[in-house]
Design a protein around this motif. Structure first.
Motif, PDB file in Angstrom:
ATOM      1  N   THR A  92     -15.391  24.056 -29.842  1.00 41.74           N
ATOM      2  CA  THR A  92     -15.781  24.361 -28.476  1.00 41.74           C
ATOM      3  C   THR A  92     -14.833  25.390 -27.872  1.00 41.74           C
ATOM      4  OG1 THR A  92     -16.339  23.400 -26.320  1.00 41.74           O
ATOM      5  CG2 THR A  92     -14.437  22.469 -27.475  1.00 41.74           C
ATOM      6  N   GLY A  93     -15.381  26.310 -27.071  1.00 41.97           N
ATOM      7  CA  GLY A  93     -14.567  27.294 -26.379  1.00 41.97           C
ATOM      8  C   GLY A  93     -13.986  28.347 -27.316  1.00 41.97           C
ATOM      9  N   TYR A  94     -12.946  29.033 -26.830  1.00 42.66           N
ATOM     10  CA  TYR A  94     -12.269  30.057 -27.625  1.00 42.66           C
ATOM     11  C   TYR A  94     -10.847  30.212 -27.089  1.00 42.66           C
ATOM     12  CZ  TYR A  94     -13.678  32.839 -23.558  1.00 42.66           C
ATOM     13  OH  TYR A  94     -13.885  33.288 -22.286  1.00 42.66           O
ATOM     14  N   ASP A  95     -10.012  30.853 -27.864  1.00 40.65           N
ATOM     15  CA  ASP A  95      -8.616  31.062 -27.479  1.00 40.65           C
ATOM     16  C   ASP A  95      -8.532  32.261 -26.537  1.00 40.65           C
ATOM     17  OD1 ASP A  95      -5.916  31.427 -27.221  1.00 40.65           O
ATOM     18  OD2 ASP A  95      -5.469  31.465 -29.367  1.00 40.65           O
ATOM     19  N   ALA A  96      -8.368  31.986 -25.250  1.00 37.13           N
ATOM     20  CA  ALA A  96      -8.350  33.055 -24.248  1.00 37.13           C
ATOM     21  C   ALA A  96      -7.050  33.852 -24.263  1.00 37.13           C
ATOM     22  CB  ALA A  96      -8.573  32.463 -22.860  1.00 37.13           C
ATOM     23  N   THR A  97      -6.045  33.377 -24.998  1.00 34.76           N
ATOM     24  CA  THR A  97      -4.771  34.096 -25.058  1.00 34.76           C
ATOM     25  C   THR A  97      -4.806  35.228 -26.079  1.00 34.76           C
ATOM     26  OG1 THR A  97      -3.790  32.646 -26.745  1.00 34.76           O
ATOM     27  CG2 THR A  97      -3.550  31.982 -24.431  1.00 34.76           C
ATOM     28  N   GLU A  98      -5.829  35.230 -26.934  1.00 36.14           N
ATOM     29  CA  GLU A  98      -5.975  36.261 -27.949  1.00 36.14           C
ATOM     30  C   GLU A  98      -7.207  37.111 -27.632  1.00 36.14           C
ATOM     31  OE1 GLU A  98      -3.967  36.872 -30.491  1.00 36.14           O
ATOM     32  OE2 GLU A  98      -2.617  35.182 -30.093  1.00 36.14           O
ATOM     33  N   PRO A  99      -7.167  38.401 -27.949  1.00 35.77           N
ATOM     34  CA  PRO A  99      -8.346  39.236 -27.712  1.00 35.77           C
ATOM     35  C   PRO A  99      -9.471  38.900 -28.670  1.00 35.77           C
ATOM     36  CG  PRO A  99      -6.671  40.472 -28.905  1.00 35.77           C
ATOM     37  CD  PRO A  99      -6.047  39.160 -28.530  1.00 35.77           C
ATOM     38  N   GLY A 100     -10.702  39.119 -28.245  1.00 39.10           N
ATOM     39  CA  GLY A 100     -11.833  39.062 -29.162  1.00 39.10           C
ATOM     40  C   GLY A 100     -12.683  37.804 -29.157  1.00 39.10           C
ATOM     41  N   ARG A 101     -12.234  36.743 -28.458  1.00 42.04           N
ATOM     42  CA  ARG A 101     -13.023  35.491 -28.462  1.00 42.04           C
ATOM     43  C   ARG A 101     -13.466  35.153 -29.889  1.00 42.04           C
ATOM     44  NH1 ARG A 101     -16.771  35.602 -22.943  1.00 42.04           N
ATOM     45  NH2 ARG A 101     -15.258  36.694 -21.620  1.00 42.04           N
ATOM     46  N   LEU A 102     -12.506  35.044 -30.772  1.00 46.47           N
ATOM     47  CA  LEU A 102     -12.799  34.912 -32.199  1.00 46.47           C
ATOM     48  C   LEU A 102     -13.444  33.570 -32.541  1.00 46.47           C
ATOM     49  CD1 LEU A 102      -9.543  36.480 -33.667  1.00 46.47           C
ATOM     50  CD2 LEU A 102     -11.749  37.587 -33.264  1.00 46.47           C
ATOM     51  N   PRO A 103     -14.353  33.567 -33.506  1.00 45.07           N
ATOM     52  CA  PRO A 103     -15.041  32.328 -33.907  1.00 45.07           C
ATOM     53  C   PRO A 103     -14.124  31.395 -34.676  1.00 45.07           C
ATOM     54  CG  PRO A 103     -15.664  34.128 -35.352  1.00 45.07           C
ATOM     55  CD  PRO A 103     -14.829  34.737 -34.261  1.00 45.07           C
ATOM     56  N   ASP A 104     -14.440  30.111 -34.605  1.00 47.99           N
ATOM     57  CA  ASP A 104     -13.644  29.118 -35.328  1.00 47.99           C
ATOM     58  C   ASP A 104     -14.520  27.923 -35.673  1.00 47.99           C
ATOM     59  OD1 ASP A 104     -11.431  28.107 -36.540  1.00 47.99           O
ATOM     60  OD2 ASP A 104     -10.288  27.731 -34.707  1.00 47.99           O
ATOM     61  N   LEU A 105     -14.489  27.512 -36.939  1.00 49.52           N
ATOM     62  CA  LEU A 105     -15.273  26.366 -37.402  1.00 49.52           C
ATOM     63  C   LEU A 105     -14.529  25.057 -37.161  1.00 49.52           C
ATOM     64  CD1 LEU A 105     -16.418  27.701 -40.883  1.00 49.52           C
ATOM     65  CD2 LEU A 105     -17.899  27.321 -38.930  1.00 49.52           C
ATOM     66  N   LEU A 106     -15.287  23.981 -37.091  1.00 48.12           N
ATOM     67  CA  LEU A 106     -14.685  22.648 -37.071  1.00 48.12           C
ATOM     68  C   LEU A 106     -14.113  22.373 -38.461  1.00 48.12           C
ATOM     69  CD1 LEU A 106     -17.520  20.792 -35.143  1.00 48.12           C
ATOM     70  CD2 LEU A 106     -15.209  21.219 -34.290  1.00 48.12           C
ATOM     71  N   GLU A 107     -12.799  22.224 -38.533  1.00 50.30           N
ATOM     72  CA  GLU A 107     -12.119  22.178 -39.825  1.00 50.30           C
ATOM     73  C   GLU A 107     -12.472  20.956 -40.660  1.00 50.30           C
ATOM     74  OE1 GLU A 107      -8.122  22.394 -38.514  1.00 50.30           O
ATOM     75  OE2 GLU A 107      -8.216  24.520 -38.000  1.00 50.30           O
ATOM     76  N   GLU A 108     -12.824  19.858 -39.993  1.00 53.09           N
ATOM     77  CA  GLU A 108     -13.081  18.627 -40.733  1.00 53.09           C
ATOM     78  C   GLU A 108     -14.542  18.500 -41.185  1.00 53.09           C
ATOM     79  OE1 GLU A 108     -13.023  17.469 -36.301  1.00 53.09           O
ATOM     80  OE2 GLU A 108     -12.330  19.063 -37.618  1.00 53.09           O
ATOM     81  N   TRP A 109     -15.332  19.558 -40.926  1.00 53.52           N
ATOM     82  CA  TRP A 109     -16.738  19.533 -41.303  1.00 53.52           C
ATOM     83  C   TRP A 109     -17.063  20.709 -42.217  1.00 53.52           C
ATOM     84  CZ3 TRP A 109     -19.942  15.523 -40.410  1.00 53.52           C
ATOM     85  CH2 TRP A 109     -19.524  14.587 -39.454  1.00 53.52           C
ATOM     86  N   SER A 110     -18.147  20.550 -42.963  1.00 51.78           N
ATOM     87  CA  SER A 110     -18.724  21.636 -43.754  1.00 51.78           C
ATOM     88  C   SER A 110     -20.229  21.565 -43.548  1.00 51.78           C
ATOM     89  CB  SER A 110     -18.386  21.455 -45.239  1.00 51.78           C
ATOM     90  OG  SER A 110     -19.005  20.261 -45.731  1.00 51.78           O
ATOM     91  N   VAL A 111     -20.940  22.608 -43.974  1.00 50.60           N
ATOM     92  CA  VAL A 111     -22.401  22.559 -43.890  1.00 50.60           C
ATOM     93  C   VAL A 111     -22.929  21.379 -44.698  1.00 50.60           C
ATOM     94  CG1 VAL A 111     -24.529  23.753 -44.540  1.00 50.60           C
ATOM     95  CG2 VAL A 111     -22.702  25.000 -43.366  1.00 50.60           C
ATOM     96  N   LEU A 112     -22.353  21.143 -45.866  1.00 53.56           N
ATOM     97  CA  LEU A 112     -22.778  20.005 -46.686  1.00 53.56           C
ATOM     98  C   LEU A 112     -22.614  18.694 -45.922  1.00 53.56           C
ATOM     99  CD1 LEU A 112     -23.613  18.638 -49.336  1.00 53.56           C
ATOM    100  CD2 LEU A 112     -21.211  18.756 -50.048  1.00 53.56           C
ATOM    101  N   ARG A 113     -21.481  18.502 -45.286  1.00 50.15           N
ATOM    102  CA  ARG A 113     -21.228  17.245 -44.574  1.00 50.15           C
ATOM    103  C   ARG A 113     -22.135  17.100 -43.351  1.00 50.15           C
ATOM    104  NH1 ARG A 113     -14.776  15.758 -45.033  1.00 50.15           N
ATOM    105  NH2 ARG A 113     -14.649  16.053 -47.289  1.00 50.15           N
ATOM    106  N   LEU A 114     -22.407  18.202 -42.664  1.00 56.45           N
ATOM    107  CA  LEU A 114     -23.321  18.134 -41.521  1.00 56.45           C
ATOM    108  C   LEU A 114     -24.743  17.801 -41.995  1.00 56.45           C
ATOM    109  CD1 LEU A 114     -22.055  21.185 -39.437  1.00 56.45           C
ATOM    110  CD2 LEU A 114     -21.680  18.764 -38.943  1.00 56.45           C
ATOM    111  N   LYS A 115     -25.122  18.367 -43.118  1.00 56.79           N
ATOM    112  CA  LYS A 115     -26.427  18.065 -43.705  1.00 56.79           C
ATOM    113  C   LYS A 115     -26.516  16.589 -44.085  1.00 56.79           C
ATOM    114  CE  LYS A 115     -29.437  19.679 -47.481  1.00 56.79           C
ATOM    115  NZ  LYS A 115     -29.512  20.619 -48.630  1.00 56.79           N
ATOM    116  N   GLU A 116     -25.446  16.075 -44.683  1.00 56.00           N
ATOM    117  CA  GLU A 116     -25.422  14.663 -45.065  1.00 56.00           C
ATOM    118  C   GLU A 116     -25.418  13.748 -43.845  1.00 56.00           C
ATOM    119  OE1 GLU A 116     -21.971  14.524 -47.544  1.00 56.00           O
ATOM    120  OE2 GLU A 116     -23.112  14.951 -49.392  1.00 56.00           O
TER     121      GLU A 116
END
Length: 326
Positions: A92-116
């Motif tokens: 959720t959100g983004y790091d406002a202290t860094e330029p670019g509003r860079l994307p970030d995944l939920l580290e404890e999840w993967s597409v496989l785990r979300l599918k499961e």
């Protein structure tokens, strides 16, 4: 589109090929809204229970629901039978202290785990400024290529939510931003419709700020005439060959309905909505101050009315995605 993806897309939509999805994947912003309404800090249980109430009471009137894996999975268990499930993959959100509003995944999840966990589709939110530094945008391009490939490997739908911004102007609600918004939104859609990203459905903003459209602007200055706004809706529709759906961006239920009508009047070939706060935001105060029972009563009256009225408008304005997914 593979047979599995097409079958999942049909689960997320109605028999006409139109998506009428309910979004409740907010996390940090929802916590703040609940805390503000209750005038006390919100805890994890408050967020989970609110999402469960939304899911149980409003999914009978939606084709699908978007939830997050951090607080939303319990809500996925109480959704109405036959309701499709999209799950968010971004932090959720983004790091406002860094330029670019860079994307970030939920580290404890993967597409496989979300599918499961039961997901019929993966949703990822990307903030993007088409005019930002090339190095920043190249980073985002590579990131989306990886994510698209991960979804393709698991044969699961990839919904990409695109939110525009201007790196030189932090006020997205200003008239100045309204002037550049059509360019930001429509050119962004062109970029992420390219095949290397493997996007199946785009979730996007409308290309204008309706608060500055002639006839909808109230006391605001007019940035676009109605005809100019309609032209931008046409340009948006022509910017992609992919199915695309509109997000509500927190506007009122009536304004969102009026927006869909204008898009249809312009000839936009949009294929549905993924609507969040426009449906349920006014129920937060009732839920936070008066408890779950009162909150559910609000959802079964005002919330239900909001979504049923939206469904009527959607039936009159959105077009089927069937011709786009051959």
């Amino acid at each position: 589109m593979t047979p599995n993806k097409l079958a999942s897309l049909k689960k997320l939509s109605n028999e006409k090929g139109v998506i009428g999805a309910l979004a409740i994947d907010q996390r940090g912003s929802l916590k703040k809204m609940l805390a503000s309404a209750a005038n006390k800090p919100a805890n994890e249980e408050d967020i989970v229970e609110f999402k469960k109430a939304i899911s149980s009471e409003l999914t009978p009137f939606a084709t699908s629901i978007l939830l997050d894996p951090e607080y939303g999975l319990p809500a996925s268990k109480v959704r109405a039978d036959g309701t499709g499930l999209l799950v968010a993959y971004e932090k959720t959100g983004y790091d406002a202290t860094e330029p670019g509003r860079l994307p970030d995944l939920l580290e404890e999840w993967s597409v496989l785990r979300l599918k499961e966990a039961g997901a019929d589709a993966i949703k990822f939110l990307l903030y993007y400024d088409v005019d930002e530094d090339k190095k920043i945008n190249d980073y985002k391009h590579v990131y989306m290529e990886r994510l698209g490939s991960e979804c393709a490997a698991e044969d699961i739908l990839f919904f990409l939510e695109l939110v525009s911004y201007d790196a030189t102007n932090s006020d997205a609600k200003s008239a100045e931003y309204a002037k550049v918004k059509p360019h930001k939104v429509n050119d962004m859609m062109k970029e992420f419709s390219k095949p290397q990203y493997k996007v199946d459905v785009l979730k996007v903003e409308v290309p204008v700020n309706m608060e500055f459209v002639e006839g909808y602007n109230s006391s605001n200055t007019v940035v676009y005439t109605k005809d100019e706004a309609k032209k931008y809706f046409v340009e948006q529709s022509e910017a992609t060959h992919l199915p695309f759906i509109f997000l509500s961006a927190g506007v009122s239920a009536k304004m969102f309905q009026d927006t869909l009508k204008l898009a249809h009047e312009a000839g936009s070939q949009f294929n549905g909505v993924l609507c969040g706060r426009a449906t349920w935001s006014n129920g937060i105060e009732v839920f936070a101050k008066n408890g779950e029972k009162a909150g559910k009563e609000w959802m079964n009256t005002v919330g239900k009315k909001n979504i049923e009225e939206l469904n009527i408008v959607l039936n009159e304005t959105a077009v089927s995605y069937f011709d786009k997914v051959k």
